[in-house]
Design a protein around this motif. Structure first.
Motif, PDB file in Angstrom:
ATOM      1  N   TYR A  27       0.821  -1.225   0.000  1.00  0.00           N
ATOM      2  CA  TYR A  27       0.000   0.000   0.000  1.00  0.00           C
ATOM      3  C   TYR A  27       0.851   1.271   0.000  1.00  0.00           C
ATOM      4  O   TYR A  27       0.348   2.348   0.264  1.00  0.00           O
ATOM      5  CB  TYR A  27      -0.910   0.016   1.244  1.00  0.00           C
ATOM      6  CG  TYR A  27      -0.151  -0.245   2.508  1.00  0.00           C
ATOM      7  CD1 TYR A  27       0.604   0.749   3.098  1.00  0.00           C
ATOM      8  CD2 TYR A  27      -0.148  -1.514   3.079  1.00  0.00           C
ATOM      9  CE1 TYR A  27       1.353   0.498   4.220  1.00  0.00           C
ATOM     10  CE2 TYR A  27       0.599  -1.771   4.214  1.00  0.00           C
ATOM     11  CZ  TYR A  27       1.352  -0.763   4.779  1.00  0.00           C
ATOM     12  OH  TYR A  27       2.106  -1.016   5.890  1.00  0.00           O
ATOM     13  N   ALA A  28       2.165   1.138  -0.293  1.00  0.00           N
ATOM     14  CA  ALA A  28       3.010   2.333  -0.160  1.00  0.00           C
ATOM     15  C   ALA A  28       3.046   3.121  -1.472  1.00  0.00           C
ATOM     16  O   ALA A  28       2.002   3.547  -1.960  1.00  0.00           O
ATOM     17  CB  ALA A  28       4.392   1.948   0.336  1.00  0.00           C
ATOM     18  N   SER A  96       1.401  -4.804  -5.793  1.00  0.00           N
ATOM     19  CA  SER A  96       2.250  -3.602  -5.745  1.00  0.00           C
ATOM     20  C   SER A  96       3.310  -3.753  -4.666  1.00  0.00           C
ATOM     21  O   SER A  96       3.621  -2.804  -3.935  1.00  0.00           O
ATOM     22  CB  SER A  96       1.400  -2.355  -5.485  1.00  0.00           C
ATOM     23  OG  SER A  96       0.627  -2.051  -6.622  1.00  0.00           O
ATOM     24  N   LEU A 101       8.345 -10.289  -4.027  1.00  0.00           N
ATOM     25  CA  LEU A 101       7.022 -10.778  -3.653  1.00  0.00           C
ATOM     26  C   LEU A 101       6.063 -10.760  -4.852  1.00  0.00           C
ATOM     27  O   LEU A 101       4.852 -10.800  -4.679  1.00  0.00           O
ATOM     28  CB  LEU A 101       6.462  -9.929  -2.510  1.00  0.00           C
ATOM     29  CG  LEU A 101       5.515 -10.687  -1.576  1.00  0.00           C
ATOM     30  CD1 LEU A 101       6.283 -11.714  -0.763  1.00  0.00           C
ATOM     31  CD2 LEU A 101       4.773  -9.724  -0.675  1.00  0.00           C
ATOM     32  N   GLU A 119       3.123  -5.054 -10.599  1.00  0.00           N
ATOM     33  CA  GLU A 119       4.102  -4.005 -10.879  1.00  0.00           C
ATOM     34  C   GLU A 119       5.328  -4.564 -11.608  1.00  0.00           C
ATOM     35  O   GLU A 119       5.558  -5.757 -11.673  1.00  0.00           O
ATOM     36  CB  GLU A 119       4.516  -3.287  -9.584  1.00  0.00           C
ATOM     37  CG  GLU A 119       3.743  -2.005  -9.325  1.00  0.00           C
ATOM     38  CD  GLU A 119       3.849  -0.987 -10.477  1.00  0.00           C
ATOM     39  OE1 GLU A 119       4.796  -1.060 -11.269  1.00  0.00           O
ATOM     40  OE2 GLU A 119       2.961  -0.128 -10.568  1.00  0.00           O
ATOM     41  N   ALA A 146       2.639  -3.650 -15.006  1.00  0.00           N
ATOM     42  CA  ALA A 146       2.245  -2.246 -14.877  1.00  0.00           C
ATOM     43  C   ALA A 146       3.299  -1.257 -15.402  1.00  0.00           C
ATOM     44  O   ALA A 146       3.824  -0.433 -14.650  1.00  0.00           O
ATOM     45  CB  ALA A 146       1.907  -1.948 -13.419  1.00  0.00           C
ATOM     46  N   ASP A 205      14.793  -1.191 -11.746  1.00  0.00           N
ATOM     47  CA  ASP A 205      13.896  -0.124 -11.296  1.00  0.00           C
ATOM     48  C   ASP A 205      13.581   0.836 -12.444  1.00  0.00           C
ATOM     49  O   ASP A 205      12.413   1.113 -12.737  1.00  0.00           O
ATOM     50  CB  ASP A 205      14.630   0.641 -10.189  1.00  0.00           C
ATOM     51  CG  ASP A 205      13.705   1.047  -9.073  1.00  0.00           C
ATOM     52  OD1 ASP A 205      12.543   0.613  -9.083  1.00  0.00           O
ATOM     53  OD2 ASP A 205      14.163   1.794  -8.183  1.00  0.00           O
TER      54      ASP A 205
END
Ligand SMILES: NC(=O)c1ccc[n+]([C@@H]2O[C@H](COP(=O)([O-])OP(=O)(O)OC[C@H]3O[C@@H](n4cnc5c(N)ncnc54)[C@H](O)[C@@H]3O)[C@@H](O)[C@H]2O)c1
Length: 397
Positions: A27-28, A96, A101, A119, A146, A205
């Motif tokens: 949830y970040a 997300s 994970l 993601e 995503a 990233d």
């Protein structure tokens, strides 16, 4: 006039879109961007393909996830992603979480027949990404990796111009993704600096976005030569601590790309470009014209055309907010610019359209196959950096 009647009178008969139950894991940073998008779509894009019913939210810390639940408006919370996946009201699993994970919850969600948005990068390496691709294909669920940069209107316009032949034969692709948020050696450890949690550093990233743009705009990549570098070898285990932990991923990566259909490209990604914030440069040169985009100027696309009369030839700045532009009809009047969060609204709208129709997100959206092929390129670049040799890429799927 009550709300229902007002809607009916302005838009004709009241439309009641279907609802889709969403379960969010993590949830970040991204979890917040996705939740905002799910909630905001119907304010601007009516009727939406489906209304996201925010059913359940998952994180590790009980207090923090409870706070996120009430802040974002989910019905319930859990600290167990398995419980979220098993929840019968959850039809869509939104993963997300950090990269380590992605695999297990996605495999479980596919086995449970849930549609999935995960993601990027899809897996920490091509083996993980391939396992996820095979799982969603076996299950026949809708899947999306995503890569939200595909939903920047200026980049959709770039793709349209390339596909319409306005650049002629494509010769060059150039991506340079530069950030400096972690240039301070005392910026503490996070999952992003550990190989076992992140897979790669700047390469995964930032570079996964650049590779996705390369594949989406130009085509499949045939070979890669790469160089990765770690400048800051260790970081404090937490803010202010004297204890330091080794960094096990790259801070920067460079690559030469050769596309299967002939164009060549360069890639540069770094977390150590002091002064750069989210500078994602994309340039494409063709026989008839060129394109230039920089994410820090998200609404603009620079276009050069050799077909313009000689006296006005030069790069033109196109403000991509006109009605004729991608998403131009759902937003504000021309010139009332969009922000980064709107790319997630476009992305989620596209994903919900595929979910509601039981179809695929391609070719505009990235599937898990795109996620897998992206991982093959990243793995090849890392292998090339290790061996000092060019790597010819093979895609198993
Ligand atoms: N598309 C983009 O532009 C973009 C930008 C940033 C990050 N990302 C990707 O999004 C993903 C998440 O990155 P972030 O920046 O949001 O990370 P973050 O560290 O901000 O958030 C991670 C979240 O995952 C949760 N989490 C961690 N372990 C968990 C577990 N075992 N069970 C349940 N929840 C757990 C944490 O509580 C946290 O809420 C990564 O894959 C990253 O690469 C994409």
């Amino acid at each position: 006039m009550d709300g229902e009647a007002r809607l009916a009178s302005s838009n004709g008969p009241l439309k009641t879109p279907p609802t889709v139950g969403v379960g969010l894991i993590g949830y970040a940073f991204m979890g917040r961007a996705h939740s905002h998008a799910f909630k905001a779509i119907q304010y601007m894009m009516w009727p939406p393909p489906a209304v996201a019913d925010l059913v359940s939210i998952c994180g590790r810390n009980q207090d923090a996830v409870q706070e996120a639940r009430s802040r974002y408006g989910y019905k319930r919370w859990t600290t167990s992603w398995q419980e979220l996946v098993d929840d019968p009201e959850v039809q869509v699993v939104d993963n997300s979480t950090p990269n380590n994970l992605h695999l297990e919850p996605c495999l479980a969600a596919a086995a449970a027949g849930k549609d999935i948005i995960c993601e990027k990068p899809l897996g920490r390496d091509a083996d993980e990404s391939r396992a996820m691709l095979e799982a969603v294909e076996r299950a026949g669920v809708t899947h999306m990796c995503a890569f939200n940069y595909r939903f920047i209107p200026a980049l959709q316009l770039a793709r349209r111009l390339i596909q319409d032949g306005r650049l002629g034969q494509i010769y060059h692709f150039r991506a340079s993704y530069q950030q400096s948020g972690r240039v301070d050696p005392n910026s503490p450890m996070t999952w992003r600096f550990r190989r076992d949690t992140a897979g790669f550093g700047a390469l995964g990233d930032l570079g996964s976005h650049s590779v996705d743009q390369a594949r989406w705009l130009i085509g499949e990549i045939g070979s890669v030569s790469g160089l990765t570098k770690t400048f800051i070898p260790d970081r404090p285990v937490e803010a202010g601590s004297d204890r330091r932990e080794p960094v096990t991923v790259d801070d920067a990566a460079l690559a030469l790309l050769e596309f299967q259909d002939g164009p060549i490209g360069t890639l540069e990604v770094t977390r150590c470009a002091t002064g750069r914030k989210n500078y994602h440069l994309i340039e494409v040169n063709g026989s008839l014209g060129s394109l230039h985009f920089n994410c820090e100027r998200l609404n603009e696309l620079r276009f050069f055309s050799r077909e313009d009369p000689p006296e006005i030839q030069g790069f033109h700045d196109v403000l991509v907010t006109e009605r004729a532009h991608p998403y131009g009809t759902v937003w504000w009047p021309p010139g009332h610019i969009l922000g980064w969060e709107h790319t997630f609204m476009h992305e989620m709208h596209h994903f919900l359209t595929a979910v509601a129709g039981g179809g695929s997100v391609e070719p505009l959206g990235a599937t898990f196959r795109d996620g897998y092929r992206n991982s093959v390129v990243l793995d090849g670049l890392a292998e090339s950096s290790r061996t000092g040799r060019k790597v010819d890429l093979t895609y198993a799927s």
